[in-house]
Design an enzyme around this catalytic site. Structure first.
Site, short mmCIF file in Angstrom:
data_model
loop_
_atom_site.label_atom_id
_atom_site.label_comp_id
_atom_site.label_asym_id
_atom_site.label_seq_id
_atom_site.Cartn_x
_atom_site.Cartn_y
_atom_site.Cartn_z
N PHE A 167 0.87 -1.19 0.00
CA PHE A 167 0.00 0.00 0.00
C PHE A 167 0.90 1.23 0.00
O PHE A 167 2.03 1.17 0.44
CB PHE A 167 -0.87 0.02 1.27
CG PHE A 167 -1.62 -1.26 1.51
CD1 PHE A 167 -2.91 -1.41 1.04
CD2 PHE A 167 -1.01 -2.31 2.18
CE1 PHE A 167 -3.60 -2.59 1.25
CE2 PHE A 167 -1.69 -3.50 2.39
CZ PHE A 167 -2.99 -3.65 1.93
N LYS A 168 0.33 2.35 -0.43
CA LYS A 168 1.13 3.59 -0.37
C LYS A 168 0.80 4.30 0.95
O LYS A 168 -0.02 5.22 1.00
CB LYS A 168 0.81 4.48 -1.58
CG LYS A 168 1.53 3.99 -2.85
CD LYS A 168 1.31 4.90 -4.02
CE LYS A 168 2.15 6.15 -3.99
NZ LYS A 168 3.56 5.94 -4.32
N LEU A 169 1.41 3.81 2.01
CA LEU A 169 1.21 4.40 3.33
C LEU A 169 2.31 5.44 3.53
O LEU A 169 3.48 5.16 3.24
CB LEU A 169 1.30 3.33 4.42
CG LEU A 169 0.42 2.10 4.19
CD1 LEU A 169 0.62 1.08 5.29
CD2 LEU A 169 -1.05 2.51 4.08
#
Ligand code: PMP
Length: 312
Positions: A156-158
């Site tokens: 994920f693009k956290l």
């Protein structure tokens, strides 16, 4: 900055300079955000900006929201609509980068949790040309390892996980390289600091599987599709070792910002003959036609925006 720089902030379109958060914002302290990097590609002939795979980007952002318990009052469709409206308002006639961010907006520090903290969504856009300074990358293997699903989920693009990419990229650039290649916790090749990785070996196109701590890149998915369907190449999602890369025929990185950029050198060893290889070149050409809306077969991947050039 665009002459009409707007942002979407707290549910409204506002001038960019008015979109400000407090220093007590949770996400600022703890990296509790899910974001995206999206490109709008300007087609001068058609006087249209094409946003590439907008929906898929928001689907990935929404998955990150679920993981981080970010409750935002917008569906994927709402987010696509807001994005198109913001771009129209800004009136761009050049390539743009689109940065949505869902984040823990609660003005509460010393709160190490995700629940019972408000969330919000904001969106900004900016003119954007090349992300990497070269189209023949000299890379190094990073001493930093990509985290795996047991520490910080890499799929994920956290916002917080980008410390890992930034440490790796900084190390690479300060050592005189263009980009870092990160291995995963097992020592297999994972990806670049902000790009997925592909290697061409014996005419087959290899990329690390999602379980090897890589982001499920939208450009990765695009290139895998084009290699299979348009070039009839065998595409293998399989472990890649660092030594595989040293002896690969071709290697390239893919990402929204980086597009498809060849890696011509790794750890001071030439890859192939040290120039962009034929498969990388063919895929790159095809990809560039598609992202600017010039290939009718793939127009479903492109959201057209005609700029509103009427000054208000
Ligand atoms: N890996 C990382 C760590 C990234 O930050 C990016 C950029 N989003 C990518 C891969 C490529 O993903 P995409 O093609 O969806 O931009």
């Amino acid at each position: 900055m665009s002459p009409k720089a707007y942002a979407f902030f707290k549910g409204e379109f506002v001038p960019l300079e008015e979109a400000k958060v407090s220093i007590t914002t949770h996400a600022l302290h703890y990296g509790t955000g899910s974001f995206e990097g999206i490109r709008g590609n300007w087609n001068a002939e058609k006087e249209t900006l094409y946003i590439f795979r907008l929906r898929e980007h928001y689907q990935r952002l929404s998955q990150g929201c679920r993981l981080l318990m970010l409750d935002i009052p917008y569906s994927v469709d709402d987010l696509c609509r807001i994005t198109v409206e913001l771009i129209e308002r800004c009136g761009y006639t050049e390539d743009v980068y689109i940065r949505p961010l869902a984040y823990k907006s609660a003005e509460k520090v010393a709160n190490l949790k995700l629940h019972e903290l408000e969330s919000d969504f904001c969106l900004m856009t900016m003119p954007f040309g090349d992300y990497l300074d070269t189209d023949a990358l000299r890379c190094c293997t990073s001493t930093w390892r990509r985290p795996d699903d047991r520490s910080i989920p890499p799929g994920f693009k956290l916002t917080g996980i980008y410390i890992n990419s930034i440490l790796a990229k900084t190390e690479a650039v300060l050592a005189g390289f263009d980009e870092a290649i990160l291995l995963n916790q097992e020592g297999n090749v994972a990806e670049g600091a902000g790009e997925n990785l592909f290697a061409v070996m014996d005419g087959k196109v290899y990329t690390p599987p999602l379980g090897d701590s890589v982001l499920p890149g939208i450009t990765r998915n695009t290139i895998m599709h084009l290699a299979k369907e348009e070039m009839e190449l065998e595409v293998v999602e399989g472990h890649i070792s660092r030594t595989d890369l040293y002896t690969a025929d071709e290697c390239f990185l893919t990402g929204t910002a980086a597009h498809l950029t060849p890696v011509v050198e790794l750890d001071n060893r030439k890859i192939g003959d040290g120039k962009i290889g034929p498969i990388s070149e063919a895929l790159r050409e095809m990809y560039f036609e598609i992202v600017v809306g010039n290939n009718p077969k793939y127009l479903h991947w492109c959201t057209p925006v005609v700029p509103n050039l009427v000054t208000t």
